[in-house]
Design a protein around this motif. Structure first.
Motif, PDB file in Angstrom:
ATOM      1  N   THR A  50       1.448  73.674  24.133  1.00 21.10           N
ATOM      2  CA  THR A  50       0.318  73.642  23.205  1.00 21.10           C
ATOM      3  C   THR A  50      -0.724  72.666  23.718  1.00 21.10           C
ATOM      4  OG1 THR A  50      -0.288  73.452  20.855  1.00 21.10           O
ATOM      5  CG2 THR A  50       1.191  71.779  21.717  1.00 21.10           C
ATOM      6  N   ARG A  51      -1.960  72.874  23.323  1.00 21.34           N
ATOM      7  CA  ARG A  51      -3.042  71.958  23.669  1.00 21.34           C
ATOM      8  C   ARG A  51      -3.270  71.010  22.502  1.00 21.34           C
ATOM      9  NH1 ARG A  51      -8.827  71.460  23.587  1.00 21.34           N
ATOM     10  NH2 ARG A  51      -9.555  70.385  25.468  1.00 21.34           N
ATOM     11  N   LEU A  52      -3.377  69.725  22.799  1.00 20.60           N
ATOM     12  CA  LEU A  52      -3.584  68.720  21.767  1.00 20.60           C
ATOM     13  C   LEU A  52      -5.024  68.710  21.282  1.00 20.60           C
ATOM     14  CD1 LEU A  52      -1.555  65.799  23.358  1.00 20.60           C
ATOM     15  CD2 LEU A  52      -0.868  67.241  21.433  1.00 20.60           C
ATOM     16  N   ALA A  53      -5.221  68.272  20.055  1.00 16.92           N
ATOM     17  CA  ALA A  53      -6.556  68.241  19.458  1.00 16.92           C
ATOM     18  C   ALA A  53      -7.505  67.354  20.256  1.00 16.92           C
ATOM     19  CB  ALA A  53      -6.465  67.755  18.012  1.00 16.92           C
ATOM     20  N   ILE A  91       6.398  74.804  20.004  1.00 18.87           N
ATOM     21  CA  ILE A  91       5.572  73.637  19.717  1.00 18.87           C
ATOM     22  C   ILE A  91       4.190  74.068  19.244  1.00 18.87           C
ATOM     23  CG2 ILE A  91       4.796  73.437  22.122  1.00 18.87           C
ATOM     24  CD1 ILE A  91       4.850  70.377  21.752  1.00 18.87           C
ATOM     25  N   ALA A  92       3.623  73.291  18.327  1.00 21.62           N
ATOM     26  CA  ALA A  92       2.263  73.533  17.834  1.00 21.62           C
ATOM     27  C   ALA A  92       1.602  72.198  17.559  1.00 21.62           C
ATOM     28  CB  ALA A  92       2.280  74.382  16.569  1.00 21.62           C
ATOM     29  N   ALA A  93       0.294  72.111  17.843  1.00 20.17           N
ATOM     30  CA  ALA A  93      -0.468  70.884  17.613  1.00 20.17           C
ATOM     31  C   ALA A  93      -1.400  71.071  16.432  1.00 20.17           C
ATOM     32  CB  ALA A  93      -1.268  70.519  18.858  1.00 20.17           C
ATOM     33  N   SER A  94      -1.561  70.003  15.657  1.00 17.04           N
ATOM     34  CA  SER A  94      -2.452  70.027  14.509  1.00 17.04           C
ATOM     35  C   SER A  94      -3.854  69.609  14.918  1.00 17.04           C
ATOM     36  CB  SER A  94      -1.927  69.084  13.435  1.00 17.04           C
ATOM     37  OG  SER A  94      -2.883  68.880  12.422  1.00 17.04           O
ATOM     38  N   SER A  95      -4.855  70.141  14.237  1.00 11.66           N
ATOM     39  CA  SER A  95      -6.247  69.770  14.509  1.00 11.66           C
ATOM     40  C   SER A  95      -6.521  68.324  14.112  1.00 11.66           C
ATOM     41  CB  SER A  95      -7.206  70.706  13.768  1.00 11.66           C
ATOM     42  OG  SER A  95      -6.973  70.647  12.367  1.00 11.66           O
ATOM     43  N   SER A  96      -5.661  67.760  13.258  1.00  7.98           N
ATOM     44  CA  SER A  96      -5.845  66.380  12.822  1.00  7.98           C
ATOM     45  C   SER A  96      -5.101  65.391  13.712  1.00  7.98           C
ATOM     46  CB  SER A  96      -5.370  66.220  11.375  1.00  7.98           C
ATOM     47  OG  SER A  96      -4.001  66.558  11.260  1.00  7.98           O
ATOM     48  N   GLY A  97      -4.374  65.895  14.709  1.00  3.83           N
ATOM     49  CA  GLY A  97      -3.642  65.040  15.639  1.00  3.83           C
ATOM     50  C   GLY A  97      -2.145  65.200  15.518  1.00  3.83           C
ATOM     51  N   GLY A  98      -1.458  64.968  16.628  1.00  3.12           N
ATOM     52  CA  GLY A  98      -0.008  65.075  16.644  1.00  3.12           C
ATOM     53  C   GLY A  98       0.467  66.503  16.855  1.00  3.12           C
ATOM     54  N   PHE A  99       1.776  66.650  16.957  1.00  2.00           N
ATOM     55  CA  PHE A  99       2.373  67.976  17.148  1.00  2.00           C
ATOM     56  C   PHE A  99       3.755  67.994  16.514  1.00  2.00           C
ATOM     57  CE2 PHE A  99       3.477  65.421  20.889  1.00  2.00           C
ATOM     58  CZ  PHE A  99       4.850  65.615  20.989  1.00  2.00           C
ATOM     59  N   ARG A 100       4.257  69.204  16.317  1.00  2.00           N
ATOM     60  CA  ARG A 100       5.623  69.390  15.848  1.00  2.00           C
ATOM     61  C   ARG A 100       6.340  70.408  16.721  1.00  2.00           C
ATOM     62  NH1 ARG A 100       5.695  69.253   9.198  1.00  2.00           N
ATOM     63  NH2 ARG A 100       4.526  67.310   8.984  1.00  2.00           N
ATOM     64  N   TYR A 111      15.648  72.801  12.861  1.00  2.00           N
ATOM     65  CA  TYR A 111      15.143  71.429  12.816  1.00  2.00           C
ATOM     66  C   TYR A 111      13.673  71.425  13.201  1.00  2.00           C
ATOM     67  CZ  TYR A 111      19.601  68.817  12.530  1.00  2.00           C
ATOM     68  OH  TYR A 111      20.786  68.261  12.121  1.00  2.00           O
ATOM     69  N   GLN A 112      12.966  70.354  12.805  1.00  2.00           N
ATOM     70  CA  GLN A 112      11.621  70.131  13.318  1.00  2.00           C
ATOM     71  C   GLN A 112      11.467  68.672  13.736  1.00  2.00           C
ATOM     72  OE1 GLN A 112       8.593  71.068  10.439  1.00  2.00           O
ATOM     73  NE2 GLN A 112       9.116  69.393   9.068  1.00  2.00           N
ATOM     74  N   TYR A 113      10.794  68.472  14.876  1.00  2.00           N
ATOM     75  CA  TYR A 113      10.500  67.131  15.379  1.00  2.00           C
ATOM     76  C   TYR A 113       9.022  66.863  15.164  1.00  2.00           C
ATOM     77  CZ  TYR A 113       9.437  63.316  18.549  1.00  2.00           C
ATOM     78  OH  TYR A 113       8.977  62.137  19.085  1.00  2.00           O
ATOM     79  N   ASP A 114       8.713  65.714  14.567  1.00  2.00           N
ATOM     80  CA  ASP A 114       7.343  65.328  14.255  1.00  2.00           C
ATOM     81  C   ASP A 114       6.924  64.184  15.185  1.00  2.00           C
ATOM     82  OD1 ASP A 114       4.977  64.307  13.123  1.00  2.00           O
ATOM     83  OD2 ASP A 114       5.624  64.777  11.095  1.00  2.00           O
ATOM     84  N   SER A 115       5.873  64.403  15.980  1.00  2.00           N
ATOM     85  CA  SER A 115       5.432  63.379  16.922  1.00  2.00           C
ATOM     86  C   SER A 115       4.805  62.180  16.219  1.00  2.00           C
ATOM     87  CB  SER A 115       4.427  63.963  17.918  1.00  2.00           C
ATOM     88  OG  SER A 115       3.209  64.301  17.273  1.00  2.00           O
ATOM     89  N   VAL A 116       4.332  62.366  15.001  1.00  2.00           N
ATOM     90  CA  VAL A 116       3.699  61.273  14.255  1.00  2.00           C
ATOM     91  C   VAL A 116       4.749  60.275  13.783  1.00  2.00           C
ATOM     92  CG1 VAL A 116       2.327  60.670  12.233  1.00  2.00           C
ATOM     93  CG2 VAL A 116       1.749  62.700  13.569  1.00  2.00           C
ATOM     94  N   THR A 117       5.852  60.783  13.244  1.00  2.00           N
ATOM     95  CA  THR A 117       6.918  59.901  12.768  1.00  2.00           C
ATOM     96  C   THR A 117       7.927  59.569  13.866  1.00  2.00           C
ATOM     97  OG1 THR A 117       8.313  61.758  12.058  1.00  2.00           O
ATOM     98  CG2 THR A 117       6.727  60.892  10.469  1.00  2.00           C
ATOM     99  N   GLY A 118       7.953  60.408  14.917  1.00  2.00           N
ATOM    100  CA  GLY A 118       8.904  60.197  16.000  1.00  2.00           C
ATOM    101  C   GLY A 118      10.330  60.520  15.621  1.00  2.00           C
ATOM    102  N   SER A 119      10.511  61.358  14.612  1.00  2.00           N
ATOM    103  CA  SER A 119      11.854  61.681  14.140  1.00  2.00           C
ATOM    104  C   SER A 119      12.011  63.171  13.904  1.00  2.00           C
ATOM    105  CB  SER A 119      12.170  60.917  12.848  1.00  2.00           C
ATOM    106  OG  SER A 119      11.260  61.291  11.823  1.00  2.00           O
ATOM    107  N   ILE A 135       6.580  78.306  15.671  1.00  2.00           N
ATOM    108  CA  ILE A 135       5.856  77.412  14.772  1.00  2.00           C
ATOM    109  C   ILE A 135       4.361  77.544  14.997  1.00  2.00           C
ATOM    110  CG2 ILE A 135       6.016  75.437  16.346  1.00  2.00           C
ATOM    111  CD1 ILE A 135       6.289  73.642  13.841  1.00  2.00           C
ATOM    112  N   ALA A 136       3.588  77.407  13.929  1.00  2.00           N
ATOM    113  CA  ALA A 136       2.123  77.459  14.004  1.00  2.00           C
ATOM    114  C   ALA A 136       1.542  76.392  13.105  1.00  2.00           C
ATOM    115  CB  ALA A 136       1.602  78.831  13.585  1.00  2.00           C
ATOM    116  N   ALA A 137       0.446  75.788  13.549  1.00  2.00           N
ATOM    117  CA  ALA A 137      -0.295  74.840  12.715  1.00  2.00           C
ATOM    118  C   ALA A 137      -1.307  75.611  11.893  1.00  2.00           C
ATOM    119  CB  ALA A 137      -0.991  73.804  13.585  1.00  2.00           C
ATOM    120  N   THR A 138      -1.405  75.287  10.612  1.00  2.00           N
ATOM    121  CA  THR A 138      -2.361  75.938   9.725  1.00  2.00           C
ATOM    122  C   THR A 138      -3.274  74.874   9.119  1.00  2.00           C
ATOM    123  OG1 THR A 138      -1.019  75.748   7.721  1.00  2.00           O
ATOM    124  CG2 THR A 138      -0.588  77.639   9.156  1.00  2.00           C
ATOM    125  N   SER A 139      -4.211  75.304   8.304  1.00  2.00           N
ATOM    126  CA  SER A 139      -5.140  74.366   7.674  1.00  2.00           C
ATOM    127  C   SER A 139      -4.441  73.409   6.715  1.00  2.00           C
ATOM    128  CB  SER A 139      -6.232  75.141   6.927  1.00  2.00           C
ATOM    129  OG  SER A 139      -5.655  75.991   5.942  1.00  2.00           O
TER     130      SER A 139
END
Length: 220
Positions: A50-53, A91-100, A111-119, A135-139
């Motif tokens: 995925t490409r990051l925001a 993997i999918a990246a959010s427009s607000s930053g980070g990825f899951r 399971y899902q891994y959240d790059s913001v929380t690191g868990s 997985i897909a990032a939505t609004s």
């Protein structure tokens, strides 16, 4: 038995992640060509990119240790999260930053891994053996599509798990894409035809026969 994943940076630039015939993770850059990332991958698995925001790319993959890893501009990162053999992360990246990253863990659950929380979080959704989520990032966050252990197509969002009551072909995985108007899931149904599930109209058969054991891809 493996497949590539592609992400676009612009109308002319893109990057492809794939498992090379050496067993290593490679990336192909439309500007710079192919690069061996020197990351060993598990047999029969595929990466997801995925490409990051803010620019740059992240690749998720099952390493040859059986654990979930990701690779970014800083190199490889081992998450020490066990994955089910023969399955691949998404993997999918959010427009607000980070990825899951969505993946089937070695206990058979989604399971899902959240790059913001690191868990990583166990979503307590049993998955069919040998299948992988999308997985897909939505609004409003993220949506995960997966084949549940009852053989039906499910999706998971911020409100929990939802069944579509659509049977899926054995050994196949769905693909999901989000857009401003919602999201869609492409999948091989248990009649071996290509279907699309739409948040508004439900499931539609496209009358296109698919090969056993193969899965479609969709983009928004």
């Amino acid at each position: 038995g493996t497949s590539p994943s592609v992400a676009a940076a612009s109308s002319t630039q893109f990057r492809i992640a794939f498992r090379a015939n050496t067993g290593n993770l490679y990336q192909y850059d439309s500007v710079n060509g192919a690069t061996n990332l020197s990351q060993g991958m598990a047999v029969g698995t595929s990466p997801s990119i995925t490409r990051l925001a803010g620019g740059g790319y992240v690749i998720a993959f099952q390493a040859n240790t059986g654990n979930l890893h990701y690779y970014d501009s800083a190199g490889g990162h081992a998450l020490t999260l066990g994955m089910k053999a023969g399955t691949s992360p998404s993997i999918a990246a959010s427009s607000s930053g980070g990825f899951r990253i969505a993946f089937q863990a070695n206990n058979g659950n989604l399971y899902q891994y959240d790059s913001v929380t690191g868990s990583a979080t166990n979503l307590n959704q049993g998955m069919m053996t040998g299948t992988s989520p999308g997985i897909a990032a939505t609004s409003s966050g993220y949506v995960i599509a997966f084949q549940a252990n009852n053989g039906n197509l499910y999706y998971y969002d911020s409100s929990g798990s939802h069944t579509t009551s659509q049977g899926m072909a054995v050994g196949t995985s769905p693909s999901i894409a989000g857009s401003s108007g919602g999201w869609k899931i492409a999948f091989q149904a248990n009649n071996s035809n290509l279907y699309v599930f739409d948040t508004t109209s439900g499931a539609v058969g496209l009358q296109q026969g698919m090969k056993p054991g193969t899965s479609p891809a969709i983009t928004g």
